[in-house]
Design a protein around this motif. Structure first.
Motif, short mmCIF file in Angstrom:
data_model
loop_
_atom_site.label_atom_id
_atom_site.label_comp_id
_atom_site.label_asym_id
_atom_site.label_seq_id
_atom_site.Cartn_x
_atom_site.Cartn_y
_atom_site.Cartn_z
N GLY A 101 0.83 -1.20 0.00
CA GLY A 101 0.00 0.00 0.00
C GLY A 101 0.86 1.24 0.00
O GLY A 101 1.94 1.26 0.60
N LEU A 102 0.38 2.28 -0.66
CA LEU A 102 1.12 3.54 -0.65
C LEU A 102 1.22 4.07 0.77
O LEU A 102 2.22 4.67 1.16
N LYS A 103 0.15 3.82 1.55
CA LYS A 103 0.17 4.15 2.97
C LYS A 103 -0.48 3.00 3.74
O LYS A 103 -1.61 2.63 3.44
N ASP A 161 -0.18 3.32 15.66
CA ASP A 161 -0.12 4.77 15.76
C ASP A 161 0.75 5.41 14.69
O ASP A 161 1.19 6.55 14.82
N ARG A 162 0.98 4.69 13.61
CA ARG A 162 1.84 5.23 12.55
C ARG A 162 1.27 4.93 11.18
O ARG A 162 0.48 4.00 10.99
N VAL A 163 1.66 5.75 10.22
CA VAL A 163 1.34 5.53 8.81
C VAL A 163 2.65 5.24 8.10
O VAL A 163 3.58 6.06 8.11
N ILE A 164 2.75 4.06 7.49
CA ILE A 164 3.97 3.64 6.81
C ILE A 164 3.83 3.95 5.32
O ILE A 164 2.94 3.43 4.64
N ILE A 209 -1.07 -12.18 10.43
CA ILE A 209 -0.10 -11.23 9.90
C ILE A 209 1.29 -11.66 10.35
O ILE A 209 1.54 -11.85 11.55
N ALA A 210 2.18 -11.81 9.38
CA ALA A 210 3.53 -12.26 9.68
C ALA A 210 4.53 -11.10 9.73
O ALA A 210 5.58 -11.21 10.38
N GLU A 211 4.22 -10.01 9.02
CA GLU A 211 5.17 -8.89 8.98
C GLU A 211 4.43 -7.64 8.49
O GLU A 211 3.54 -7.71 7.64
N VAL A 212 4.80 -6.51 9.06
CA VAL A 212 4.34 -5.20 8.59
C VAL A 212 5.59 -4.35 8.44
O VAL A 212 6.36 -4.19 9.40
N GLY A 213 5.84 -3.84 7.24
CA GLY A 213 7.07 -3.10 7.03
C GLY A 213 6.98 -2.11 5.90
O GLY A 213 5.89 -1.80 5.39
N ALA A 214 8.13 -1.60 5.50
CA ALA A 214 8.21 -0.59 4.44
C ALA A 214 9.25 -1.03 3.43
O ALA A 214 10.20 -1.75 3.75
#
Length: 369
Positions: free
Chosen positions: A6-8, A13-16, A28-33
């Motif tokens: 996703g673009l965002k 509490d954050r927008v990546i 969910i295994a990972e959330v990153g940038a």
């Protein structure tokens, strides 16, 4: 394994920016940038959580029909609601018991997150669209039998704290692991706080169905907004609450204590016309639902994606609106496995376009058709 870019990405509490969510199985295994391919969703959010909804897509929860319940849940799932309680209205004891037994298997299956009783222990003076013929004082034997019949499915019960026996009912709910809410009440400020002290932790569609606040008689609204341990529900449709009221109230509670709800009835997603809510006629005109008999607001035709957009339009940040539409209501009913994009949580995702319209929905790691 599924990678959702996703673009965002709104995670806690954050927008990546240029973010992604990696899903393995139902979790969910990972959330990153990182650099993502073009054509991704503009926004990736946790699935919405609606803890107060009576129906939608022409189907209702209020009759206790499990097939109707599946249809209503399916309708709201298309609009991003991946976790929901089936809200029942004030009804005769036999209907409440029958609905509880009928919906318990749906809760066990995961179609529903449980059952919400909006009534029958409510104020005659503030009954709103509740059927006054079936209102009654709290009955601990009836309440205990309903909890037993639900076998864990009964998750939330709304009570007017000023009624005889109401504080004992709230204590019983808390002892049995059920969340107690205060609503449809003519209580004073002090009576409301007594309900909070007894264990109530949710305010049912605050402002609506309760005595309006006055600077010398603050009543339940100020009590609930100011109570540190209470999550306040808000119907963000521009009809139940002016956008300025929504903005002010959520500035008082903060997003950690504000839960967006739909309070939707069967007419959500359907044409204007005549509908039924708890055995009472409801006329829907211009998407606004009102009781035929006296014009009282009778639920809504709202969906959670529309409530999310309304909150953003009223000034909430993406992070705040997402928390109010997902994390806060999930926590209010004790569901800490949903409502946030984090490792280990159930993979419930809503993909939105640049205008915050739903593009795609994932529930428990599976895309919704």
């Amino acid at each position: 394994m599924t990678l959702v870019p996703g673009l965002k990405v709104v995670a806690g509490d954050r927008v990546i920016d240029n973010g992604f969510v990696r899903v393995e199985g139902e979790r969910i295994a990972e959330v990153g940038a990182g650099d993502r391919p073009t054509g991704t969703a503009a926004f990736v959010l946790p699935g919405f959580v609606d803890i107060h909804v009576h129906g939608g897509g022409g189907a209702t929860f209020t009759t206790g029909d499990p097939e109707e319940a599946r249809k209503a849940a399916g309708y709201h799932l298309q609009h991003g609601t991946t976790t929901m309680l089936a809200s029942l209205v004030t009804s005769p004891p036999e209907l409440m018991m029958g609905a509880t037994k009928a919906f318990a298997p749906l809760a066990a299956e995961g179609v529903l997150a449980g059952i919400h009783f909006e009534g029958p222990y409510l104020s005659q003076a503030r009954c709103g669209a509740q059927n006054p013929a079936h209102l009654r004082h709290p009955d601990l034997a009836e309440l205990g039998a309903l909890i037993d019949a639900g076998d864990g499915a009964v998750r939330l019960v709304t009570v007017a704290p000023e009624l005889p026996g109401a504080l004992d009912a709230i204590r019983l709910l808390v002892e049995r692991g059920v969340v107690a809410a205060i609503g449809h009440t003519d209580a004073t400020y002090e009576q409301t706080l007594a309900g909070v002290a007894a264990g109530a932790t949710v305010g049912t569609h605050v402002f609506n169905g309760m005595a309006p606040p006055h600077h010398r008689r603050p009543g339940p609204v100020f009590a609930l907004l100011g109570a540190a341990g209470v999550v306040c529900e808000f119907v963000a449709d521009g009809i139940h609450l002016h956008d300025g009221t929504l903005a002010f109230a959520t500035s008082v509670t903060g997003p950690a204590r504000a839960a967006l709800i739909t309070d939707a009835m069967a007419a959500a997603g359907m044409p204007d016309g005549r509908y039924d809510l708890g055995g009472q006629g409801v006329d829907v005109a211009g998407g606004v639902a009102r009781l035929t008999r006296d014009g009282s607001i009778a639920g809504s035709t709202l969906t959670m994606d529309a409530a999310f957009r309304r909150a953003v339009g009223a000034g909430a940040s993406l992070v705040a609106a997402s928390r109010m539409a997902s994390g806060t209501p999930a926590a209010a009913i004790g569901r800490h496995d949903v409502g946030e994009l984090r490792v280990g949580a159930r993979a419930d995702l809503v993909l939105l376009d640049a205008d915050l319209n739903v593009q795609r929905v994932m529930r428990a790691g599976t895309w919704v058709s």
